[in-house]
Design a protein around this motif. Structure first.
Motif, PDB file in Angstrom:
ATOM      1  N   MET A  51     -16.246  -2.878 -45.459  1.00 17.24           N
ATOM      2  CA  MET A  51     -15.557  -3.248 -44.227  1.00 17.24           C
ATOM      3  C   MET A  51     -16.364  -4.313 -43.494  1.00 17.24           C
ATOM      4  N   THR A  52     -15.659  -5.208 -42.809  1.00 18.18           N
ATOM      5  CA  THR A  52     -16.304  -6.120 -41.876  1.00 18.18           C
ATOM      6  C   THR A  52     -15.561  -6.045 -40.555  1.00 18.18           C
ATOM      7  N   TRP A  53     -16.344  -6.091 -39.460  1.00 15.82           N
ATOM      8  CA  TRP A  53     -15.723  -5.967 -38.141  1.00 15.82           C
ATOM      9  C   TRP A  53     -16.623  -6.599 -37.087  1.00 15.82           C
ATOM     10  N   ASN A  54     -16.080  -7.613 -36.408  1.00 18.74           N
ATOM     11  CA  ASN A  54     -16.709  -8.118 -35.198  1.00 18.74           C
ATOM     12  C   ASN A  54     -16.313  -7.148 -34.090  1.00 18.74           C
ATOM     13  N   ILE A  55     -17.270  -6.330 -33.645  1.00 17.11           N
ATOM     14  CA  ILE A  55     -16.932  -5.230 -32.741  1.00 17.11           C
ATOM     15  C   ILE A  55     -16.791  -5.668 -31.287  1.00 17.11           C
ATOM     16  N   CYS A  56     -17.019  -6.955 -31.019  1.00 19.07           N
ATOM     17  CA  CYS A  56     -16.751  -7.561 -29.714  1.00 19.07           C
ATOM     18  C   CYS A  56     -17.815  -7.211 -28.687  1.00 19.07           C
ATOM     19  N   ASN A  57     -18.503  -8.233 -28.222  1.00 24.24           N
ATOM     20  CA  ASN A  57     -19.492  -8.047 -27.176  1.00 24.24           C
ATOM     21  C   ASN A  57     -19.594  -9.337 -26.361  1.00 24.24           C
ATOM     22  N   PRO A  58     -19.578  -9.314 -25.025  1.00 22.20           N
ATOM     23  CA  PRO A  58     -19.560  -8.067 -24.254  1.00 22.20           C
ATOM     24  C   PRO A  58     -18.145  -7.522 -24.058  1.00 22.20           C
ATOM     25  N   CYS A  59     -17.935  -6.322 -24.540  1.00 24.28           N
ATOM     26  CA  CYS A  59     -16.665  -5.621 -24.311  1.00 24.28           C
ATOM     27  C   CYS A  59     -16.904  -4.259 -23.691  1.00 24.28           C
ATOM     28  N   GLY A  60     -18.154  -3.966 -23.304  1.00 22.59           N
ATOM     29  CA  GLY A  60     -18.477  -2.679 -22.721  1.00 22.59           C
ATOM     30  C   GLY A  60     -18.734  -1.646 -23.799  1.00 22.59           C
ATOM     31  N   ASP A  61     -19.584  -0.658 -23.463  1.00 24.82           N
ATOM     32  CA  ASP A  61     -19.930   0.361 -24.456  1.00 24.82           C
ATOM     33  C   ASP A  61     -19.037   1.588 -24.384  1.00 24.82           C
ATOM     34  N   GLU A  62     -18.034   1.561 -23.498  1.00 21.05           N
ATOM     35  CA  GLU A  62     -17.165   2.722 -23.396  1.00 21.05           C
ATOM     36  C   GLU A  62     -16.266   2.871 -24.623  1.00 21.05           C
ATOM     37  N   GLY A  63     -16.192   1.835 -25.454  1.00 23.90           N
ATOM     38  CA  GLY A  63     -15.347   1.898 -26.634  1.00 23.90           C
ATOM     39  C   GLY A  63     -16.048   2.379 -27.882  1.00 23.90           C
ATOM     40  N   ASN A  64     -17.313   2.763 -27.804  1.00 22.35           N
ATOM     41  CA  ASN A  64     -18.046   3.119 -29.017  1.00 22.35           C
ATOM     42  C   ASN A  64     -17.481   4.349 -29.721  1.00 22.35           C
ATOM     43  N   ALA A  65     -17.023   5.329 -28.959  1.00 24.80           N
ATOM     44  CA  ALA A  65     -16.412   6.503 -29.587  1.00 24.80           C
ATOM     45  C   ALA A  65     -15.135   6.099 -30.316  1.00 24.80           C
ATOM     46  N   GLY A  66     -14.351   5.212 -29.715  1.00 26.99           N
ATOM     47  CA  GLY A  66     -13.138   4.734 -30.365  1.00 26.99           C
ATOM     48  C   GLY A  66     -13.428   3.893 -31.586  1.00 26.99           C
ATOM     49  N   HIS A  88      -6.854  -4.446 -50.367  1.00 26.02           N
ATOM     50  CA  HIS A  88      -7.291  -5.160 -49.173  1.00 26.02           C
ATOM     51  C   HIS A  88      -6.414  -4.742 -48.001  1.00 26.02           C
ATOM     52  N   GLY A  89      -7.009  -4.580 -46.835  1.00 27.79           N
ATOM     53  CA  GLY A  89      -6.225  -4.206 -45.667  1.00 27.79           C
ATOM     54  C   GLY A  89      -6.835  -4.734 -44.380  1.00 27.79           C
ATOM     55  N   VAL A  90      -6.000  -4.875 -43.350  1.00 29.31           N
ATOM     56  CA  VAL A  90      -6.426  -5.340 -42.035  1.00 29.31           C
ATOM     57  C   VAL A  90      -5.817  -4.401 -41.000  1.00 29.31           C
ATOM     58  N   ARG A  91      -6.622  -3.982 -40.046  1.00 29.75           N
ATOM     59  CA  ARG A  91      -6.148  -3.073 -39.003  1.00 29.75           C
ATOM     60  C   ARG A  91      -6.455  -3.661 -37.634  1.00 29.75           C
ATOM     61  N   ASP A  92      -5.422  -3.879 -36.850  1.00 31.00           N
ATOM     62  CA  ASP A  92      -5.603  -4.313 -35.462  1.00 31.00           C
ATOM     63  C   ASP A  92      -6.027  -3.111 -34.628  1.00 31.00           C
ATOM     64  N   THR A  93      -6.967  -3.315 -33.724  1.00 27.00           N
ATOM     65  CA  THR A  93      -7.421  -2.223 -32.866  1.00 27.00           C
ATOM     66  C   THR A  93      -7.517  -2.720 -31.430  1.00 27.00           C
ATOM     67  N   SER A  94      -7.596  -1.779 -30.523  1.00 26.80           N
ATOM     68  CA  SER A  94      -7.717  -2.119 -29.105  1.00 26.80           C
ATOM     69  C   SER A  94      -9.163  -2.249 -28.665  1.00 26.80           C
ATOM     70  N   TYR A  95     -10.115  -2.087 -29.602  1.00 28.81           N
ATOM     71  CA  TYR A  95     -11.529  -2.075 -29.242  1.00 28.81           C
ATOM     72  C   TYR A  95     -12.229  -3.403 -29.466  1.00 28.81           C
ATOM     73  N   SER A  96     -11.504  -4.396 -29.947  1.00 31.50           N
ATOM     74  CA  SER A  96     -12.109  -5.699 -30.209  1.00 31.50           C
ATOM     75  C   SER A  96     -11.026  -6.754 -30.263  1.00 31.50           C
ATOM     76  N   ASP A  97     -11.413  -8.019 -30.059  1.00 33.70           N
ATOM     77  CA  ASP A  97     -10.466  -9.125 -30.234  1.00 33.70           C
ATOM     78  C   ASP A  97     -10.405  -9.570 -31.697  1.00 33.70           C
ATOM     79  N   HIS A  98     -11.170  -8.908 -32.557  1.00 32.83           N
ATOM     80  CA  HIS A  98     -11.086  -9.111 -34.008  1.00 32.83           C
ATOM     81  C   HIS A  98     -10.537  -7.846 -34.652  1.00 32.83           C
ATOM     82  N   HIS A  99      -9.764  -8.023 -35.705  1.00 34.21           N
ATOM     83  CA  HIS A  99      -9.235  -6.887 -36.438  1.00 34.21           C
ATOM     84  C   HIS A  99     -10.304  -6.348 -37.391  1.00 34.21           C
ATOM     85  N   LEU A 100     -10.113  -5.120 -37.787  1.00 35.52           N
ATOM     86  CA  LEU A 100     -10.989  -4.461 -38.750  1.00 35.52           C
ATOM     87  C   LEU A 100     -10.475  -4.792 -40.158  1.00 35.52           C
ATOM     88  N   VAL A 101     -11.331  -5.364 -41.005  1.00 37.76           N
ATOM     89  CA  VAL A 101     -10.938  -5.781 -42.354  1.00 37.76           C
ATOM     90  C   VAL A 101     -11.660  -4.885 -43.364  1.00 37.76           C
TER      91      VAL A 101
END
Length: 297
Positions: free
Chosen positions: A63-78, A273-286
């Protein structure tokens, strides 16, 4: 109450009664501990650490994921929940603060039974990115999580990072039963194509030294961008529809409708191969599942 004889010494009856009361109190305390459970260790996250993993990682899934920063650490559980949905064997993160990665790892371990080794590719220390003290701000850059141990870790900053320091990291781990070199990078800002071309040159030179390699990251460039030519010459994206030509049909991986995130393979064939859009980053999870076969030359 204890009773005593004329000398003031407790009688045998009183001693027996006292021992009985102490045993009863101890039993009640033990019962309470069983019902309530043990105290959580200092700093522990919600959820107890399982004696054995609740589930295992999926072998040969990356998997590769730009987890987005600064986006706050409240999303780490998500973020941990999103990762656990796929339970990859190897994860490359970009825009990652060490503090956030550690929290994500704890959630993955404590809530989902997924245990990962970690290596970091720090490129700068920046309080506005990662918090920390003014004299010791948090570390920021890339990270690789792997269920299998990692060796030969290197961390390289590009000679020219562009508007912000950028670099790549590399480790060796086991995928498909064989050692493989894993690279994780974050290239310069999307409006800095010339700088990205230089960065790709540095990265491609190292990738070319390995017969089996996985190159993960946020390249900040669309597939037909000329600065990616040297990577395309060495490896293929795990999306079989995506190629650096006008005839390629590449899925988007960002909120601004572009594909910037890649899993490039050298000497390894993709299975899915798959891509998942999430609300925790402006990049999708690949994510991708890999096979043991070599890519045909």
């Amino acid at each position: 109450m204890e009773t005593a004889d004329a000398t003031g010494i407790p009688t045998e009856e009183a001693l027996v009664l006292g021992r009985g009361m102490r045993l009863l109190a101890g039993a009640m305390t033990l019962a309470c501990m069983v019902l309530v459970g043990p105290s959580a260790p200092s700093g522990a996250l919600a959820g107890s650490l399982p004696v054995e993993p609740v589930r295992d990682v999926v072998p040969n899934r990356v998997m590769t994921w730009n987890i987005c920063n600064p986006c706050g650490d409240e999303g780490n559980a998500g973020r941990a929940a999103e990762i656990a949905t796929y339970a990859p064997q190897v994860i490359g993160m970009q825009e990652a603060c060490v503090r956030d990665v550690e929290k994500i790892r704890e959630y993955l371990r404590n809530r989902y039974g997924l245990v990962y080794h970690v290596e970091y590719g720090t490129v700068l220390r920046k309080r506005s990115r990662c918090g920390g003290m003014p004299w010791w701000p948090g570390a920021y850059g890339q990270a690789v999580l792997s269920a299998a141990p990692m060796t030969d870790h290197v961390n390289v900053e590009y000679p020219d990072g562009g508007s912000e320091d950028r670099g790549y990291m590399a480790v060796t781990t086991t995928v498909g039963g064989k050692p493989v070199r894993v690279f994780n990078t974050h290239l310069a800002h999307r409006h800095q194509a010339d700088i990205r071309a230089g960065q790709v040159g540095v990265l491609a030179t190292e990738v070319a030294r390995h017969d089996r390699a996985i190159v993960l990251g946020d390249f900040n460039a669309v597939p037909d961008a000329s600065e990616l030519d040297r990577i395309w010459a060495l490896a293929a994206d795990t999306d079989p529809r995506c190629r650096p030509t006008s005839s390629g049909t590449c899925g988007i991986t960002t909120d601004w409708q572009s594909k910037f995130d890649y899993i490039f393979l050298r000497g390894i064939a993709p299975l899915a191969h798959g891509v998942r859009d999430t609300s925790y980053s402006d990049h999708h999870l690949v994510h991708a599942d890999l096979g043991p076969a070599r890519v045909d030359s």
